[in-house]
Motif scaffolding. Structure first.
Motif, PDB file in Angstrom:
ATOM      1  N   GLY A 165      10.052   9.127   4.084  1.00 29.40           N
ATOM      2  CA  GLY A 165       9.725   8.490   2.810  1.00 29.40           C
ATOM      3  C   GLY A 165      10.227   9.346   1.659  1.00 29.40           C
ATOM      4  N   ILE A 166      10.724   8.674   0.627  1.00 28.84           N
ATOM      5  CA  ILE A 166      11.237   9.364  -0.562  1.00 28.84           C
ATOM      6  C   ILE A 166      10.487   8.823  -1.771  1.00 28.84           C
ATOM      7  CG2 ILE A 166      13.317   9.923  -1.902  1.00 28.84           C
ATOM      8  CD1 ILE A 166      14.785   8.311   0.421  1.00 28.84           C
ATOM      9  N   GLY A 167       9.929   9.716  -2.544  1.00 25.46           N
ATOM     10  CA  GLY A 167       9.279   9.306  -3.791  1.00 25.46           C
ATOM     11  C   GLY A 167       9.904  10.075  -4.939  1.00 25.46           C
ATOM     12  N   GLU A 176       6.101  -1.054  -6.385  1.00 28.53           N
ATOM     13  CA  GLU A 176       4.809  -0.422  -6.691  1.00 28.53           C
ATOM     14  C   GLU A 176       4.130  -0.088  -5.370  1.00 28.53           C
ATOM     15  OE1 GLU A 176       0.995  -1.921  -9.223  1.00 28.53           O
ATOM     16  OE2 GLU A 176       1.552  -3.131  -7.500  1.00 28.53           O
ATOM     17  N   GLN A 177       3.496   1.088  -5.292  1.00 27.11           N
ATOM     18  CA  GLN A 177       2.650   1.408  -4.139  1.00 27.11           C
ATOM     19  C   GLN A 177       1.208   1.538  -4.641  1.00 27.11           C
ATOM     20  OE1 GLN A 177       4.992   3.950  -0.885  1.00 27.11           O
ATOM     21  NE2 GLN A 177       4.576   5.148  -2.703  1.00 27.11           N
ATOM     22  N   THR A 178       0.279   0.958  -3.883  1.00 27.99           N
ATOM     23  CA  THR A 178      -1.123   1.039  -4.301  1.00 27.99           C
ATOM     24  C   THR A 178      -1.863   2.155  -3.564  1.00 27.99           C
ATOM     25  OG1 THR A 178      -1.633  -0.660  -2.670  1.00 27.99           O
ATOM     26  CG2 THR A 178      -1.269  -1.402  -4.944  1.00 27.99           C
ATOM     27  N   GLY A 219       0.089   5.134  -2.077  1.00 20.57           N
ATOM     28  CA  GLY A 219       1.207   5.994  -1.651  1.00 20.57           C
ATOM     29  C   GLY A 219       0.681   7.309  -1.075  1.00 20.57           C
ATOM     30  N   LYS A 220       1.392   7.810  -0.071  1.00 25.20           N
ATOM     31  CA  LYS A 220       0.956   9.039   0.614  1.00 25.20           C
ATOM     32  C   LYS A 220       1.906  10.181   0.305  1.00 25.20           C
ATOM     33  CE  LYS A 220       1.501   7.701   4.883  1.00 25.20           C
ATOM     34  NZ  LYS A 220       1.443   7.638   6.351  1.00 25.20           N
ATOM     35  N   GLY A 221       1.354  11.357   0.015  1.00 25.63           N
ATOM     36  CA  GLY A 221       2.151  12.566  -0.091  1.00 25.63           C
ATOM     37  C   GLY A 221       2.028  13.372   1.190  1.00 25.63           C
ATOM     38  N   ARG A 222       2.597  14.557   1.197  1.00 23.44           N
ATOM     39  CA  ARG A 222       2.466  15.423   2.367  1.00 23.44           C
ATOM     40  C   ARG A 222       1.036  15.954   2.473  1.00 23.44           C
ATOM     41  NH1 ARG A 222       4.742  19.853   3.707  1.00 23.44           N
ATOM     42  NH2 ARG A 222       4.856  20.721   1.627  1.00 23.44           N
ATOM     43  N   LEU A 223       0.673  16.315   3.683  1.00 24.56           N
ATOM     44  CA  LEU A 223      -0.593  17.013   3.951  1.00 24.56           C
ATOM     45  C   LEU A 223      -1.812  16.256   3.431  1.00 24.56           C
ATOM     46  CD1 LEU A 223       0.980  20.362   2.847  1.00 24.56           C
ATOM     47  CD2 LEU A 223       0.563  19.666   5.203  1.00 24.56           C
ATOM     48  N   ASP A 276       0.848  -1.194   0.000  1.00 23.30           N
ATOM     49  CA  ASP A 276       0.000   0.000   0.000  1.00 23.30           C
ATOM     50  C   ASP A 276       0.884   1.245   0.000  1.00 23.30           C
ATOM     51  OD1 ASP A 276       0.852  -0.551   2.593  1.00 23.30           O
ATOM     52  OD2 ASP A 276      -1.075  -0.172   3.547  1.00 23.30           O
ATOM     53  N   SER A 277       1.774   1.335   0.990  1.00 21.24           N
ATOM     54  CA  SER A 277       2.678   2.476   1.114  1.00 21.24           C
ATOM     55  C   SER A 277       3.913   1.993   1.875  1.00 21.24           C
ATOM     56  CB  SER A 277       1.957   3.583   1.892  1.00 21.24           C
ATOM     57  OG  SER A 277       2.856   4.373   2.624  1.00 21.24           O
ATOM     58  N   THR A 278       5.090   2.278   1.364  1.00 16.56           N
ATOM     59  CA  THR A 278       6.307   1.858   2.098  1.00 16.56           C
ATOM     60  C   THR A 278       6.336   2.537   3.463  1.00 16.56           C
ATOM     61  OG1 THR A 278       7.603   3.642   1.087  1.00 16.56           O
ATOM     62  CG2 THR A 278       7.690   1.474   0.028  1.00 16.56           C
ATOM     63  N   GLN A 279       5.797   3.756   3.498  1.00 20.71           N
ATOM     64  CA  GLN A 279       5.783   4.522   4.735  1.00 20.71           C
ATOM     65  C   GLN A 279       4.893   3.815   5.766  1.00 20.71           C
ATOM     66  OE1 GLN A 279       7.733   7.085   4.708  1.00 20.71           O
ATOM     67  NE2 GLN A 279       7.120   8.374   6.422  1.00 20.71           N
ATOM     68  N   LYS A 310       9.547  21.731 -12.633  1.00 23.22           N
ATOM     69  CA  LYS A 310       8.467  20.767 -12.385  1.00 23.22           C
ATOM     70  C   LYS A 310       8.892  19.800 -11.279  1.00 23.22           C
ATOM     71  CE  LYS A 310       6.492  20.754 -16.997  1.00 23.22           C
ATOM     72  NZ  LYS A 310       6.035  19.878 -18.080  1.00 23.22           N
ATOM     73  N   LYS A 311       7.883  19.226 -10.614  1.00 23.57           N
ATOM     74  CA  LYS A 311       8.188  18.380  -9.450  1.00 23.57           C
ATOM     75  C   LYS A 311       8.634  16.978  -9.878  1.00 23.57           C
ATOM     76  CE  LYS A 311       6.404  16.957  -4.990  1.00 23.57           C
ATOM     77  NZ  LYS A 311       5.754  17.407  -3.769  1.00 23.57           N
ATOM     78  N   LEU A 312       9.833  16.625  -9.442  1.00 13.27           N
ATOM     79  CA  LEU A 312      10.419  15.322  -9.739  1.00 13.27           C
ATOM     80  C   LEU A 312      10.151  14.332  -8.604  1.00 13.27           C
ATOM     81  CD1 LEU A 312      12.478  13.635 -11.504  1.00 13.27           C
ATOM     82  CD2 LEU A 312      14.252  14.529  -9.978  1.00 13.27           C
ATOM     83  N   GLY A 313      10.043  14.854  -7.387  1.00 12.15           N
ATOM     84  CA  GLY A 313       9.860  13.957  -6.254  1.00 12.15           C
ATOM     85  C   GLY A 313       9.627  14.730  -4.983  1.00 12.15           C
ATOM     86  N   GLY A 314       9.405  13.979  -3.920  1.00 10.55           N
ATOM     87  CA  GLY A 314       9.137  14.639  -2.644  1.00 10.55           C
ATOM     88  C   GLY A 314       9.508  13.738  -1.483  1.00 10.55           C
ATOM     89  N   ILE A 315       9.501  14.342  -0.319  1.00 13.21           N
ATOM     90  CA  ILE A 315       9.905  13.656   0.914  1.00 13.21           C
ATOM     91  C   ILE A 315       8.775  13.817   1.920  1.00 13.21           C
ATOM     92  CG2 ILE A 315      11.671  13.549   2.747  1.00 13.21           C
ATOM     93  CD1 ILE A 315      12.986  13.302  -0.010  1.00 13.21           C
TER      94      ILE A 315
HETATM   95  C1  BTN Z   1       5.251  14.876  -1.201  1.00  8.71           C
HETATM   96  O1  BTN Z   1       4.049  15.098  -1.004  1.00  8.71           O
HETATM   97  O2  BTN Z   1       5.938  15.601  -1.924  1.00  8.71           O
HETATM   98  C2  BTN Z   1       5.936  13.722  -0.515  1.00  8.71           C
HETATM   99  C3  BTN Z   1       5.839  12.441  -1.317  1.00  8.71           C
HETATM  100  C4  BTN Z   1       6.455  11.250  -0.594  1.00  8.71           C
HETATM  101  C5  BTN Z   1       6.185   9.951  -1.311  1.00  8.71           C
HETATM  102  C6  BTN Z   1       6.948   8.805  -0.720  1.00  8.71           C
HETATM  103  S1  BTN Z   1       6.976   7.392  -1.775  1.00  8.71           S
HETATM  104  C7  BTN Z   1       7.696   6.441  -0.486  1.00  8.71           C
HETATM  105  C8  BTN Z   1       6.968   6.822   0.782  1.00  8.71           C
HETATM  106  N1  BTN Z   1       5.745   6.053   0.904  1.00  8.71           N
HETATM  107  C9  BTN Z   1       4.656   6.824   0.829  1.00  8.71           C
HETATM  108  O3  BTN Z   1       3.478   6.415   0.904  1.00  8.71           O
HETATM  109  N2  BTN Z   1       5.008   8.110   0.662  1.00  8.71           N
HETATM  110  C10 BTN Z   1       6.445   8.274   0.619  1.00  8.71           C
END
Ligand code: BTN
Length: 231
Positions: free
Chosen positions: A123-125, A41-43, A45-49, A17-20, A106-111
């Motif tokens: 978490g790093i995506g 693969e994440q099914t 995945g969570k971003g910030r906020l 679901d999410s590595t985090q 443009k956004k390449l990734g996030g933490i």
């Molecule tokens: C952002 O919103 O910019 C942060 C994105 C972080 C995504 C990574 S992917 C690995 C880890 N697992 C998650 O569910 N989220 C973080």
């Protein structure tokens, strides 16, 4: 920092679901076998906020690290910012506060930084191989392959980022990280939406890693921990 950089010492999952969330579950259960969790693969995945994060199979890096040695760190968001610096050094990309990775505007990734039982979980995506993005984000997102021809291997890139992260000096305050961050910074002059709903323009990063900005003609600060988002 002393994270394993060899992927044979990581927990590598085909799909999760999410590595985090997975790393946090293992931490809570006391069943962690590695401080590094990567999934192909994440099914969910969570971003910030509370936002979601897409990690399609074979096209993205999705990795979480559990920093037990930094339990009860007084400024855990600095560790997330240090991970962003490590990614910028490994991928030759730019940084926008609080810890977004940018290429060509443009956004390449996030933490994503979370603290569980006092332990920072980061978490790093990173978008690696997407040739196109869903229309809602197509104008804002970029992958490495869109920037420069691949292939890009998630395990190798994760390893490169963690090797850089292991070089991070002891982090007590922003001053310990600022010289590295400044090499990659692309924050100044960018627009942010503040928790109050006001639009602000970034003018710098403060002594604890907070955003310094102006909104409605007034100087304001926003804590990395409580940030809303970069517009
Ligand atoms: C952002 O919103 O910019 C942060 C994105 C972080 C995504 C990574 S992917 C690995 C880890 N697992 C998650 O569910 N989220 C973080």
């Amino acid at each position: 920092m002393n994270l394993p950089t060899d992927s044979s010492a990581w927990l590598v999952l085909d799909s999760v679901d999410s590595t985090q969330d997975h790393a946090i579950r293992l931490l809570r259960e006391g069943t962690m076998t590695s401080p590094v969790v990567l999934a192909h693969e994440q099914t969910a995945g969570k971003g910030r906020l509370g936002r979601s994060w897409d990690s399609p199979r074979g096209e993205s890096l999705a990795l979480s690290v559990v920093l037990a040695e930094h339990k009860d760190h007084s400024r855990p968001w600095l560790l997330g910012m240090a991970m962003a610096c490590a990614a910028a050094a490994a991928l030759h990309c730019r940084l926008r506060w609080p810890n977004d990775l940018y290429l060509g505007g443009k956004k390449l990734g996030g933490i994503l930084t979370e603290v569980v039982q006092g332990i920072p979980v980061i978490g790093i995506g990173v978008n690696l191989g997407q040739k196109e993005f869903p229309s809602e984000i197509a104008s804002k997102a970029i992958s490495l392959v869109q920037h420069r021809d691949g292939p890009y291997d998630a395990l190798a890139i994760g390893s490169k980022i963690l090797a850089q992260f292991n070089r991070t000096p002891p982090l007590h305050d922003w001053a310990d990280l600022a010289p590295v961050w400044d090499m990659f910074d692309d924050t100044l002059g960018k627009n942010y939406l503040l928790p109050s709903g006001d639009e602000a323009k970034a003018i710098g990063i403060g002594p604890h890693g907070e955003l310094l900005c102006t909104a409605n003609g007034e100087a304001r600060t926003v804590l990395a921990a409580g940030a809303i988002f970069g517009a």
